[in-house]
Design an enzyme around this catalytic site. Structure first.
Site, PDB file in Angstrom:
ATOM      1  N   GLU A  90      17.454  -5.648 -35.243  1.00 47.99           N
ATOM      2  CA  GLU A  90      17.774  -4.728 -34.154  1.00 47.99           C
ATOM      3  C   GLU A  90      19.070  -5.169 -33.478  1.00 47.99           C
ATOM      4  O   GLU A  90      19.501  -6.308 -33.603  1.00 47.99           O
ATOM      5  CB  GLU A  90      16.642  -4.660 -33.121  1.00 47.99           C
ATOM      6  CG  GLU A  90      15.958  -5.973 -32.809  1.00 47.99           C
ATOM      7  CD  GLU A  90      16.844  -7.034 -32.198  1.00 47.99           C
ATOM      8  OE1 GLU A  90      17.687  -6.679 -31.351  1.00 47.99           O
ATOM      9  OE2 GLU A  90      16.720  -8.213 -32.547  1.00 47.99           O
ATOM     10  N   GLU A 146      19.466  -9.222 -34.730  1.00 48.34           N
ATOM     11  CA  GLU A 146      20.090  -8.553 -35.883  1.00 48.34           C
ATOM     12  C   GLU A 146      19.293  -8.723 -37.176  1.00 48.34           C
ATOM     13  O   GLU A 146      19.741  -8.287 -38.227  1.00 48.34           O
ATOM     14  CB  GLU A 146      21.525  -9.043 -36.118  1.00 48.34           C
ATOM     15  CG  GLU A 146      22.492  -8.760 -35.002  1.00 48.34           C
ATOM     16  CD  GLU A 146      23.914  -9.198 -35.350  1.00 48.34           C
ATOM     17  OE1 GLU A 146      24.295  -9.139 -36.540  1.00 48.34           O
ATOM     18  OE2 GLU A 146      24.632  -9.610 -34.430  1.00 48.34           O
TER      19      GLU A 146
END
Length: 352
Positions: free
Chosen positions: A173, A316
């Site tokens: 994310e 991430e």
């Protein structure tokens, strides 16, 4: 296919494929359960994929990117412009996870599911539900319909990954302020004290952390999300990235695609998916212990055991990507290793 139909169609793991995978591990010329948790993960992957023939060569990390309106409350040291910059860098292949994914032989698939700005350049999948969530200190983060739409994007993304030939997917994310949304969602899901599940995110001062706890506490008191309704929680205090990740876990379970949990944000989304469909719990592969305080509580609620403990807090999908290399090594032995018969070695016997 509606969300209700997806939830009804998620099957249990394939017990026969798992039994065959366990039998194959035990036939390899090594101490029984010598690779420990890695053997267990591959056995579950056999159950997820419904075959003891395990192939993890085609890997991807899906990064759900979205902004959180609650940053207006001063709960992050970074502004929303950073979400746009990193999302575009994900598309260019220059962000942190991109370098790590290349080392692991994995593709990066960034999805703009709710970035506040227009995203320029190629390489980003455009599925924007809205330009960030509302500031949940002032009003609910999104409507229930928007939460369901974002979950649907996650489900569809998992199905597309399967159609495009990926064997395993890591979940990531990107979104400034999303640890605040995650703290609120976790507190609501677990009925836990806000101060117990709220951390410093990407680096808040002590004063900033106090403000963050106050913002989450007031929002939960004002909107009263239903602990037993994950969609209600996500719509009132969640984020579009959280919704998309929830859908990724549901879609992965539906199509037999192993999905690796990254850190605290993916863990909160995984718990939302499990609350929507308890069968999903068996499909979860945890990668690493997160540095955020909610991490341990979420691991306990999910009944998962991450095998990497590196004090990571990057996001991430970087922690999940690290697991790829370990799984590749284990899968190489599983697929190519000599058996006791091949080696003319007497097989180990299980201890009583």
């Amino acid at each position: 296919m509606t969300l209700e139909q997806v939830l009804e169609r998620i099957p249990p793991l394939d017990a026969e494929a798992m039994a065959q995978a366990k039998q194959h591990w035990d036939a390899l010329a090594k101490p029984l359960h010598g690779l420990g948790d890695l053997e267990d993960i591959l056995i579950r992957i056999a159950g997820i994929c419904r075959t003891p023939r395990i192939d993890l060569r085609n890997k991807a990390v899906v990064v759900m990117c979205a902004d959180n309106g609650v940053v207006a409350e001063g709960i992050s040291q970074s502004g929303q412009d950073v979400t746009q910059i990193i999302t575009e860098n994900l598309g260019k292949g220059t962000s942190t996870v991109c370098h790590m994914a290349r080392a692991a032989g994995a593709d990066v698939i960034p999805v703009d599911i709710g970035v506040a700005s227009d995203i320029h350049g190629s390489g980003v999948v455009h599925r924007k539900i809205a330009r960030g969530t509302h500031n949940f200190a002032k009003q609910p983060a999104m409507s229930r319909d928007q939460a369901v739409q974002a979950i649907d994007v996650g489900i569809e993304t998992a199905l597309l990954c399967r159609q495009h030939g990926y064997d395993v997917v890591a979940t990531g994310e990107m979104g400034i302020g999303n640890t605040t949304s995650t703290a609120a969602v976790t507190a609501a899901l677990l009925h836990a004290p806000v101060e117990l599940v709220t951390g410093r995110g990407s680096g808040l001062t002590s004063e900033g952390l106090v403000r963050k706890i106050q913002v989450v506490t007031r929002a939960l008191e004002q909107w009263q999300p239903n602990q037993h309704d994950p969609i209600d929680i996500l719509s009132k205090v969640g984020g579009y990235d959280l919704c998309g990740l929830t859908g990724l876990f549901l879609g992965g379970a539906l199509c037999g695609l192993p999905m690796i949990i990254d850190g605290v944000i993916a863990s909160a989304a995984a718990l939302c998916a499990v609350r929507l469909c308890p069968t999903v719990r068996d499909y979860l592969i945890a990668s690493h212990h997160t540095a955020e305080p909610a991490g341990v509580l979420l691991e306990q609620a999910l009944d998962v055991k991450p095998i990497i403990d590196a004090h990571m807090a990057l996001g991430e999908g970087t922690g999940a990507v690290l697991l790829f290399g370990m799984l590749d090594a284990a899968a190489s032995l599983y697929t190519n290793g000599n058996t006791f018969d091949d080696s003319n070695i007497e097989a180990y016997q299980p201890l009583s």
